[in-house]
Design a protein around this motif. Structure first.
Motif, PDB file in Angstrom:
ATOM      1  N   GLN A 155     -25.835   3.777  13.500  1.00 53.05           N
ATOM      2  CA  GLN A 155     -24.694   4.371  12.923  1.00 53.05           C
ATOM      3  C   GLN A 155     -23.587   3.217  12.396  1.00 53.05           C
ATOM      4  N   THR A 156     -23.044   3.741  11.088  1.00 53.33           N
ATOM      5  CA  THR A 156     -22.231   2.749  10.278  1.00 53.33           C
ATOM      6  C   THR A 156     -21.135   2.235  11.257  1.00 53.33           C
ATOM      7  N   ALA A 157     -20.668   3.034  12.309  1.00 53.85           N
ATOM      8  CA  ALA A 157     -19.581   2.556  13.334  1.00 53.85           C
ATOM      9  C   ALA A 157     -20.360   1.969  14.475  1.00 53.85           C
ATOM     10  N   SER A 158     -21.487   1.419  14.403  1.00 56.89           N
ATOM     11  CA  SER A 158     -22.119   1.090  15.335  1.00 56.89           C
ATOM     12  C   SER A 158     -21.406   0.075  16.338  1.00 56.89           C
ATOM     13  N   ILE A 184     -38.718   5.600  26.508  1.00 62.02           N
ATOM     14  CA  ILE A 184     -37.359   5.459  26.786  1.00 62.02           C
ATOM     15  C   ILE A 184     -37.009   3.913  27.400  1.00 62.02           C
ATOM     16  N   ALA A 185     -38.285   3.634  28.182  1.00 63.69           N
ATOM     17  CA  ALA A 185     -37.972   2.242  28.766  1.00 63.69           C
ATOM     18  C   ALA A 185     -38.240   1.055  27.659  1.00 63.69           C
ATOM     19  N   SER A 186     -38.945   1.564  26.650  1.00 62.52           N
ATOM     20  CA  SER A 186     -39.338   0.428  25.640  1.00 62.52           C
ATOM     21  C   SER A 186     -37.946   0.553  24.718  1.00 62.52           C
ATOM     22  N   ASP A 228     -32.433  15.545  18.592  1.00 60.58           N
ATOM     23  CA  ASP A 228     -31.277  15.863  17.754  1.00 60.58           C
ATOM     24  C   ASP A 228     -31.399  14.310  16.926  1.00 60.58           C
ATOM     25  N   PHE A 229     -30.752  14.457  15.785  1.00 59.97           N
ATOM     26  CA  PHE A 229     -30.479  13.090  14.970  1.00 59.97           C
ATOM     27  C   PHE A 229     -28.987  13.138  14.242  1.00 59.97           C
ATOM     28  N   ALA A 254     -33.830  10.031  17.769  1.00 64.42           N
ATOM     29  CA  ALA A 254     -32.747  10.268  18.114  1.00 64.42           C
ATOM     30  C   ALA A 254     -31.987   8.817  18.433  1.00 64.42           C
ATOM     31  N   VAL A 255     -32.465   7.918  19.308  1.00 63.16           N
ATOM     32  CA  VAL A 255     -31.974   6.691  19.628  1.00 63.16           C
ATOM     33  C   VAL A 255     -31.643   6.141  18.271  1.00 63.16           C
ATOM     34  N   GLU A 256     -32.696   5.907  17.362  1.00 62.69           N
ATOM     35  CA  GLU A 256     -32.525   5.100  16.409  1.00 62.69           C
ATOM     36  C   GLU A 256     -31.322   5.646  15.343  1.00 62.69           C
ATOM     37  N   SER A 257     -31.116   6.887  15.254  1.00 57.74           N
ATOM     38  CA  SER A 257     -30.146   7.379  14.805  1.00 57.74           C
ATOM     39  C   SER A 257     -28.611   7.091  15.467  1.00 57.74           C
TER      40      SER A 257
END
Length: 116
Positions: A26-29, A50-52, A93-94, A19-22
């Motif tokens: 993002q193309t608009a990162s 989450i800490a990592s 979610d992603f 989820a975080v990697e999605s």
């Protein structure tokens, strides 16, 4: 326009990294000001993951609560948000890689909507 991404997590060990990697991918990162992750009383391995992620991604900020529930966890994150816009994503979610880009394009075209 800067975006604060709001994420909640309660026992989402299986999904939280993806989820975080999605969000990160993002193309608009470049529009993402911060990623606020609320770990809402997780009892699985979510806390360590989450800490990592927080150490690896400088825009990530982790808030920890003792199980206040989804609405309260989201509201907590929103109170901490500093971006012009809020984007919400649950820990299981992603996002498609162009999600924010497409939403920002709608807003950039003079759309007066309060929600995209």
């Amino acid at each position: 326009m800067s975006v604060s991404v709001i994420m909640t997590c309660h026992n989402e060990e299986r999904f939280i990294v993806q989820a975080v990697e999605s969000v990160i991918n993002q193309t608009a990162s470049s529009h993402i000001k911060e990623i606020i992750i609320v770990n809402d009383g997780s009892k699985d391995g979510s806390s360590e993951l989450i800490a990592s992620l927080g150490r690896r991604e400088p825009r990530a900020h982790v808030l920890t609560t003792a199980g206040i529930g989804l609405p309260s966890a989201r509201n907590l994150a929103i109170r901490h948000a500093a971006g012009d816009l809020i984007a919400i994503l649950d820990g299981d979610d992603f996002w498609a890689e162009d999600k924010l880009e497409r939403q920002l394009a709608v807003l950039g075209n003079g759309c007066k909507a309060g929600l995209v």
